[in-house]
Design a protein around this motif. Sequence first.
Motif, PDB file in Angstrom:
ATOM      1  N   ASN A 136       9.302   2.718  11.775  1.00  0.00           N
ATOM      2  CA  ASN A 136      10.339   2.048  11.099  1.00  0.00           C
ATOM      3  C   ASN A 136      10.185   0.778  11.246  1.00  0.00           C
ATOM      4  N   LEU A 137       9.415   0.047  10.300  1.00  0.00           N
ATOM      5  CA  LEU A 137       8.798  -1.281  10.365  1.00  0.00           C
ATOM      6  C   LEU A 137       9.647  -1.898   9.305  1.00  0.00           C
ATOM      7  N   ASP A 138       9.630  -3.239   9.383  1.00  0.00           N
ATOM      8  CA  ASP A 138      10.187  -4.110   8.372  1.00  0.00           C
ATOM      9  C   ASP A 138       9.529  -5.162   8.038  1.00  0.00           C
ATOM     10  N   THR A 139       9.970  -5.960   7.228  1.00  0.00           N
ATOM     11  CA  THR A 139       9.206  -7.265   6.730  1.00  0.00           C
ATOM     12  C   THR A 139       9.530  -8.168   7.831  1.00  0.00           C
ATOM     13  N   PRO A 140       8.645  -9.225   8.000  1.00  0.00           N
ATOM     14  CA  PRO A 140       7.466  -9.620   7.358  1.00  0.00           C
ATOM     15  C   PRO A 140       6.292  -8.777   7.423  1.00  0.00           C
ATOM     16  N   ALA A 141       5.571  -8.452   6.399  1.00  0.00           N
ATOM     17  CA  ALA A 141       4.407  -7.766   6.598  1.00  0.00           C
ATOM     18  C   ALA A 141       3.265  -8.663   6.129  1.00  0.00           C
ATOM     19  N   ARG A 156       9.194   3.714   5.349  1.00  0.00           N
ATOM     20  CA  ARG A 156       9.519   3.501   6.640  1.00  0.00           C
ATOM     21  C   ARG A 156       8.616   2.070   7.106  1.00  0.00           C
ATOM     22  N   ALA A 157       7.940   1.641   6.159  1.00  0.00           N
ATOM     23  CA  ALA A 157       7.118   0.508   6.178  1.00  0.00           C
ATOM     24  C   ALA A 157       7.037  -0.389   4.952  1.00  0.00           C
ATOM     25  N   PRO A 158       6.984  -1.575   5.338  1.00  0.00           N
ATOM     26  CA  PRO A 158       6.652  -2.462   3.701  1.00  0.00           C
ATOM     27  C   PRO A 158       5.265  -2.285   3.238  1.00  0.00           C
ATOM     28  N   VAL A 159       4.620  -1.693   4.137  1.00  0.00           N
ATOM     29  CA  VAL A 159       2.947  -1.579   3.720  1.00  0.00           C
ATOM     30  C   VAL A 159       2.292  -0.519   4.394  1.00  0.00           C
ATOM     31  N   ILE A 160       1.788   0.157   3.611  1.00  0.00           N
ATOM     32  CA  ILE A 160       0.997   1.431   4.257  1.00  0.00           C
ATOM     33  C   ILE A 160      -0.581   1.261   3.765  1.00  0.00           C
ATOM     34  N   ASP A 212     -14.053  17.136  -1.174  1.00  0.00           N
ATOM     35  CA  ASP A 212     -14.767  17.250   0.072  1.00  0.00           C
ATOM     36  C   ASP A 212     -14.381  15.853   0.857  1.00  0.00           C
ATOM     37  N   ASP A 213     -13.512  15.228   0.408  1.00  0.00           N
ATOM     38  CA  ASP A 213     -13.179  14.039   1.473  1.00  0.00           C
ATOM     39  C   ASP A 213     -11.808  14.233   1.920  1.00  0.00           C
ATOM     40  N   TYR A 214     -11.431  13.122   2.798  1.00  0.00           N
ATOM     41  CA  TYR A 214     -10.203  13.345   3.728  1.00  0.00           C
ATOM     42  C   TYR A 214      -9.187  12.124   3.436  1.00  0.00           C
ATOM     43  N   VAL A 215      -7.978  12.272   3.723  1.00  0.00           N
ATOM     44  CA  VAL A 215      -7.190  11.257   4.006  1.00  0.00           C
ATOM     45  C   VAL A 215      -7.227  11.247   5.537  1.00  0.00           C
ATOM     46  N   THR A 216      -7.442  10.221   6.149  1.00  0.00           N
ATOM     47  CA  THR A 216      -7.957  10.228   7.546  1.00  0.00           C
ATOM     48  C   THR A 216      -6.413   9.705   8.253  1.00  0.00           C
ATOM     49  N   ALA A 217      -6.000   8.595   7.515  1.00  0.00           N
ATOM     50  CA  ALA A 217      -4.889   7.772   8.216  1.00  0.00           C
ATOM     51  C   ALA A 217      -4.006   7.190   7.052  1.00  0.00           C
ATOM     52  N   PHE A 218      -2.352   7.292   7.537  1.00  0.00           N
ATOM     53  CA  PHE A 218      -1.584   6.280   6.931  1.00  0.00           C
ATOM     54  C   PHE A 218      -1.377   5.457   7.925  1.00  0.00           C
ATOM     55  N   VAL A 219      -1.882   4.217   7.737  1.00  0.00           N
ATOM     56  CA  VAL A 219      -1.609   3.221   8.771  1.00  0.00           C
ATOM     57  C   VAL A 219      -0.280   2.346   8.217  1.00  0.00           C
ATOM     58  N   TYR A 220       0.875   2.769   8.649  1.00  0.00           N
ATOM     59  CA  TYR A 220       2.185   1.657   8.408  1.00  0.00           C
ATOM     60  C   TYR A 220       2.373   0.733   9.316  1.00  0.00           C
ATOM     61  N   THR A 221       2.300  -0.656   8.781  1.00  0.00           N
ATOM     62  CA  THR A 221       2.285  -1.953   9.148  1.00  0.00           C
ATOM     63  C   THR A 221       3.486  -2.795   8.832  1.00  0.00           C
ATOM     64  N   GLY A 222       3.698  -3.661   9.582  1.00  0.00           N
ATOM     65  CA  GLY A 222       4.899  -4.544   9.146  1.00  0.00           C
ATOM     66  C   GLY A 222       5.279  -5.074  10.589  1.00  0.00           C
TER      67      GLY A 222
END
Length: 216
Positions: A42-47, A118-122, A184-194
């Motif tokens: 549950n992140l917010d700005t600033p991002a 849940r975050a300003p940037v993913i 054949d590729d994968y989504v490995t991560a959603f890195v939520y940041t802020g």
Amino acid sequence: MSKNENKNNKEIKKMIETNSDPLEATDEQLIDWIKSRRSMGNLDTPAPTHAQIKDAISCAATAPDHKKLRPWRFIVTEGNARQQFGQALLTAAEAKAAREGEDLSEKTRQKTYNLPMRAPVIITVITHMQQHKKVPPFEQMLSAGSAVQNLILALKAQGFSTVWRTGLLCNEPAVKEYFGVGVDDYVTAFVYTGTSPKATPARKPIDIEPLLRFES
């Protein structure tokens, strides 16, 4: 966060911002700083700015990479694009539920749609799998995981909080299609940041003895 951890974080952050010699930070400071990493939701700005994100991805790209395949791709989602991402997650959840003979409640639909808010940037990290006789798939996946860890630490060094999310929907067809991910590729991560509105809690010491074996 303890006073010592907070002091170390500030000293190391200052060192990074001023491009000082990394050797100015003691081994103990660097180790304590790495051990202080925590997932914060549950992140917010600033991002982070685009320049800061590029710096972090430059660090991610130094991950161990057998034969230099560069099996990682990074997609940055922010602003209104998060709603489009939310719609892709909802479409994936609906398809998964239909496949399993289940119905989604309205509460679940709304929650799924709002996940990217849940975050300003993913930063989505993709593992681009490649055929190579000397680099099996598991090595490429581990390289991508290493890139994610580098990314997270680089964002932390710039003063931002993160949480690595995946979940049951990350490699559903609708999500892969949204991000243009190959079959054949994968989504490995959603890195939520802020920025976290909460102070980073101190991590309890981890007993590594059950995890470790020395041989000589």
